[in-house]
Design an enzyme around this catalytic site. Sequence first.
Site, PDB file in Angstrom:
ATOM      1  N   HIS A 156       0.777  -1.566   0.046  1.00  0.00           N
ATOM      2  CA  HIS A 156      -0.604  -0.456  -0.347  1.00  0.00           C
ATOM      3  C   HIS A 156       0.747   0.935  -0.150  1.00  0.00           C
ATOM      4  CE1 HIS A 156      -3.306   1.868   0.722  1.00  0.00           C
ATOM      5  NE2 HIS A 156      -2.438   3.435   1.734  1.00  0.00           N
ATOM      6  N   CYS A 157       0.362   2.019  -1.176  1.00  0.00           N
ATOM      7  CA  CYS A 157       1.553   3.151  -0.777  1.00  0.00           C
ATOM      8  C   CYS A 157       0.764   4.542  -0.900  1.00  0.00           C
ATOM      9  CB  CYS A 157       2.059   3.110  -2.223  1.00  0.00           C
ATOM     10  SG  CYS A 157       3.351   4.983  -2.935  1.00  0.00           S
TER      11      CYS A 157
END
Length: 325
Positions: A156-157
């Site tokens: 998850h960025c």
Amino acid sequence: MMITPVHRFRDIERTPEYLQPEKCVPPPSRASLGTMWFIRDGCGIACAVVTWMLVFYADFVVLLVMLVPSRDYVYSVINGTLFNTLAFLALASHFRAMLTDPGAVPKGNATKEFIESLQLKPGQVVYKCPKCCSIKPDRAHHCSVCKRCIRKMDHHCPWVNNCVGENNQKYFVLFTMYIALISLHALIMVGFHFLYCFEEDWTKCSSFSPPTTVILLILLCFEALLFLIFTSVMFGTQVHSICTDETGIERLKNQKPTWEKISGWEGMKLAFGGAFSLGWFNPFSNLNCESPAEVVVAAPASEIMTQEEIEQFLARDVAIQMLHE
């Protein structure tokens, strides 16, 4: 003391809350779902806004501090056009990575009716996520921020306010590539501009005062160097993950592959939506690949298993027994 399979089975049978399909709410119909994917996370939204502001700041310094005051018209036009084209492609890639469904598994589909519709054979197992009540495909992982299981989730960025999965990995790779390119381009132009200003009068090489010009250039240099290193590393790790057919989470967990690995070139074609073409570099082109099946059925475990494998197998076996209730 090692727990025997019988004891473990009874423990699960007495507390099977996370395995009861009647507690899962059926997912909404496709017609009632919107087409836009957007994660309402405060930190992610703030990081995305900061990303756009940093690109706009770089564009401001490149145009108004370095190129517009330049006496070389051809130099200004060529570099201005190149920089703004790359910046536009970077922001477009960021936009697509942020608003594209990364491969979310339908939420709440682990209902008794849906499980029965799979018509599983004796000994076959399915994976269920207790957090989002979904039948989980192989290689899918649950994201605590998106609150969904994501197919081939890499990570998850927060900078794109989204997970990087099988449906938007192309756009994330393009985003890191274009940011790295404009960062390198900005560093080169800053170097040439400093040389030009040292040779000429500082008052003539910029529309701003010399102290302001120096501060703006130093800030841009620091920003460009930082993001060049960061995005180059991210671009390299993403390409490596695609070519080795192994996501970041799988590599971090040192997970043994239970899937048939594909070659690096096939992985690139799968991630970028077809054979090599200019469309690979276009953030506006869609992926021309079909979505994989929502459920992956696995074979039963072998006779020789570790304690962890026994516990995982028995937990899945309880889910199968629900089909016969």
